[in-house]
Scaffold this active site. Structure first.
Site, PDB file in Angstrom:
ATOM      1  N   HIS A 187      35.780  45.686  53.707  1.00  0.00           N
ATOM      2  CA  HIS A 187      35.156  46.832  54.379  1.00  0.00           C
ATOM      3  C   HIS A 187      35.484  46.865  55.859  1.00  0.00           C
ATOM      4  CE1 HIS A 187      33.157  48.341  50.886  1.00  0.00           C
ATOM      5  NE2 HIS A 187      32.925  47.100  50.555  1.00  0.00           N
ATOM      6  N   ARG A 294      43.216  56.461  40.078  1.00  0.00           N
ATOM      7  CA  ARG A 294      43.018  55.292  39.211  1.00  0.00           C
ATOM      8  C   ARG A 294      41.701  55.445  38.458  1.00  0.00           C
ATOM      9  NH1 ARG A 294      44.513  53.521  44.374  1.00  0.00           N
ATOM     10  NH2 ARG A 294      46.568  52.548  44.505  1.00  0.00           N
ATOM     11  N   ARG A 330      45.737  58.829  36.203  1.00  0.00           N
ATOM     12  CA  ARG A 330      46.273  57.782  35.334  1.00  0.00           C
ATOM     13  C   ARG A 330      45.199  57.338  34.346  1.00  0.00           C
ATOM     14  NH1 ARG A 330      48.017  52.315  38.197  1.00  0.00           N
ATOM     15  NH2 ARG A 330      45.765  51.991  38.234  1.00  0.00           N
ATOM     16  N   GLU A 428      57.065  51.484  35.468  1.00  0.00           N
ATOM     17  CA  GLU A 428      56.687  50.265  36.185  1.00  0.00           C
ATOM     18  C   GLU A 428      57.173  49.008  35.474  1.00  0.00           C
ATOM     19  OE1 GLU A 428      52.401  50.113  36.468  1.00  0.00           O
ATOM     20  OE2 GLU A 428      52.185  51.120  34.539  1.00  0.00           O
ATOM     21  N   ASN A 451      54.898  48.733  42.709  1.00  0.00           N
ATOM     22  CA  ASN A 451      54.258  47.418  42.841  1.00  0.00           C
ATOM     23  C   ASN A 451      54.567  46.541  41.631  1.00  0.00           C
ATOM     24  OD1 ASN A 451      53.195  48.602  45.092  1.00  0.00           O
ATOM     25  ND2 ASN A 451      51.104  48.702  44.355  1.00  0.00           N
ATOM     26  N   ASP A 452      54.247  47.043  40.427  1.00  0.00           N
ATOM     27  CA  ASP A 452      54.527  46.270  39.223  1.00  0.00           C
ATOM     28  C   ASP A 452      56.020  46.207  38.937  1.00  0.00           C
ATOM     29  OD1 ASP A 452      52.154  45.164  38.356  1.00  0.00           O
ATOM     30  OD2 ASP A 452      51.527  46.946  37.270  1.00  0.00           O
ATOM     31  N   ARG A 462      53.522  38.970  43.032  1.00  0.00           N
ATOM     32  CA  ARG A 462      53.466  39.469  44.404  1.00  0.00           C
ATOM     33  C   ARG A 462      52.227  39.007  45.153  1.00  0.00           C
ATOM     34  NH1 ARG A 462      50.639  44.610  43.969  1.00  0.00           N
ATOM     35  NH2 ARG A 462      50.356  45.162  41.789  1.00  0.00           N
ATOM     36  N   CYS A 499      54.598  56.232  43.351  1.00  0.00           N
ATOM     37  CA  CYS A 499      53.171  56.076  43.632  1.00  0.00           C
ATOM     38  C   CYS A 499      52.806  54.655  44.040  1.00  0.00           C
ATOM     39  CB  CYS A 499      52.312  56.517  42.451  1.00  0.00           C
ATOM     40  SG  CYS A 499      52.464  55.475  40.979  1.00  0.00           S
TER      41      CYS A 499
END
Length: 538
Positions: A187, A294, A330, A428, A451-452, A462, A499
């Protein structure tokens, strides 16, 4: 002069005095009690008081930092109602321990669970668990809430900051943040990004009282925290700060502008969101749409599957907030690091390669059908695109399309209004990229999840810091797979977006345009930065 290095979660330069924030040390002992029933009642009363405090904090946050950040206190209330959390604490009390020890044990257990997850967003939720546990403990011990007070703008330096602490800050008196702990989704980081204030986390610094009041520099560009800088260094940082302020002012002027190069090439820039409230940030950032919603947040932090009506309400809310702009949702990506007890998933040695996402949906169709029905009902309220993750074969896509037709027929038979939606898949996995020529004939669009795709292509976790040196997001193999996917998509007449985190990598913006990427979906805070990079290109 002392220089420390940390992880930058918000770029920029802050120059000012250190405000050292150290929390009072609460002693927790495993004291035994003789009346477990009475102690359990005391615990439940403290939970009720904590929820009442959170309601007040929500109202305060709503006025000070807006609905996006106030929503976290609703999440905290939900966590305080979580049966697993409550039962864990109650179980400790029933074993004869006092309520303070029981809450501390439950908080530690659940915080460690979240902190061990691969997903950075979920790791950031460990701080929420600690926050609610400390709140209940302070109530049990009759301790006042801790606050941060300063008469002048300062740099907050702390071990970590909870949502409760950040919302009480006088935003006009903060120059930046430095924390020993934290993550990109803590946060502290979220607040820093919302306020455009430089911030560093994971700074290896001893929180000595001598730090308080010293002149310092937070450099979010270099990931540096400099205490008592030498005159020459300070002068350099002042110049950099002035340039940063000018750049921010220039970015604000890009709102309402098109994402177009000087030679006339255009690209869509959308935003990634994780919940309904994030759509407000996307609108504020002037995003052209939502490129990744998501949906798994609907499944997390609860004891039962979300109903069709619950999901419909959330999807409808986002579509309405975007006012006709495209929203790509998604389907749920549960599994791997996103563990949900009521799914009954068995432990796996390689969860990232295991039973997750579309594999669960196609195996347990009742879950999938419920989500699809909610999505198609919501499509009436805006421009919807549905995206399916973790695809590796044409057979999977064809089966998805068959189930989609079943869902449409079922909605019609139930007399429920349903809209239309584009159907797309995430690229991905290397398998999907290699056969993207065949997959492109089955769908309306691709969205490349870099990312994936990066970790699967390079066989690199990663999140493993020991492998940072070989986790090359510009690796030739990865870029070849992306270019191949874009080429195959366009030859089939469908659009393709990015994305993953690479979408916001402005070192690749020109290359993305060159190979013909149609859309980049990035964090809301990066929308204007990427727009600026596009408009600066020849």
């Amino acid at each position: 002069m002392y220089k420390y290095v940390g992880k930058s979660v918000m770029r920029g330069i802050a120059i000012g005095r250190v405000y050292l924030y150290k929390k009072s040390d609460i002693q927790v002992t495993d004291q035994k009690v003789t009346d477990a029933a009475a102690e359990k009642e005391r615990f439940l009363e403290a939970v009720d008081r904590a929820k009442a405090q959170l309601t007040r904090l929500y109202d305060e946050a709503l006025q000070n930092v807006g609905e996006d950040h106030a929503a976290i206190f609703d999440v905290h209330k939900m966590l305080l109602e979580d049966e697993d959390y409550l039962e864990t604490a109650a179980g400790e009390i029933e074993s004869g321990y006092n309520a303070v020890y029981a809450v501390n044990q439950a908080g530690t257990q659940f915080a460690e669970l979240f902190a061990s997850m691969d997903d950075e967003y979920m790791r950031g939720r460990a701080a929420d668990i600690r926050d609610i546990s400390q709140r209940v403990i302070r109530i049990l011990l009759d301790l006042p809430e801790e606050e941060i007070n300063s008469d002048e703008p300062v740099v907050i330096v702390a071990e970590d900051l909870t949502p409760s602490e950040t919302v009480k800050l006088d935003k006009k008196k903060i120059l930046g943040f430095v924390t020993v702990k934290g993550s990109a989704n803590s946060h502290t980081a979220i607040l820093a990004r919302s306020m455009n204030l430089p911030a560093l986390v994971n700074v290896d610094i001893e929180l000595s009282d001598e730090l308080h009041g010293k002149t310092c520099v937070v450099d979010g560009f270099e990931g540096e925290f400099v205490v008592e800088p030498e005159e020459e260094i300070l002068s350099q940082k002042v110049v950099r700060k002035n340039q940063w302020v000018a750049d921010l002012e220039a970015l604000e002027k890009l709102k309402g502008q098109d994402n177009i190069t000087k030679s006339g090439k255009r690209i869509d820039i959308f935003a990634n969101i994780g919940n309904v409230e994030d759509a407000d940030a996307a609108c504020e950032a002037d995003a052209g749409g939502i490129g990744l919603f998501r949906s798994e947040f609907l499944y997390l932090g609860r004891e039962t599957f979300p109903s069709e009506d619950e999901q419909y309400a959330s999807y409808k809310a986002v579509l309405e907030k975007m006012e006709g702009k495209k929203v790509v949702i998604r389907t749920m990506d549960i599994g791997a690091d996103k563990k949900v007890d009521y799914f009954g998933l068995e432990p796996e040695e390689n969860p990232a390669l295991g039973y997750r996402a579309i594999r669960i949906c196609l195996d347990r169709e009742e879950i999938f059908i419920t989500q699809l029905k909610a999505l198609y009902r919501a499509a009436v309220h805006g421009k919807l695109a549905i995206m399916f993750p973790m695809i590796v074969s044409v057979d999977e896509v064809q089966r998805i399309k068959y189930i989609v037709e079943m869902v449409k027929e079922e909605l019609a038979s139930e007399g429920k209004p349903a809209g239309e939606a584009e159907l797309g898949i995430m690229i991905e996995t290397p398998a999907a990229a290699v056969i993207s020529d065949r997959l492109a004939k089955e769908v309306d669009f691709f969205s490349i999840g870099t990312n994936d795709l990066t970790q699967y292509t390079l066989a690199v976790d990663r999140q493993n810091q020991k492998l940072e040196g070989i986790c090359d997001t510009h690796h030739e193999a990865l870029l070849r797979l992306i270019e191949m996917t874009v080429k195959n998509a366009h030859e089939a007449g469908i659009w393709v977006g990015i994305c993953g985190e690479l979408g916001a990598d402005t070192e690749l913006t020109e290359w993305f345009l060159k190979i013909g990427v149609d859309e980049l979906s990035v964090a809301a805070s990066a929308v204007l930065k990427v727009r600026g990079a596009v408009r600066a290109l020849p």
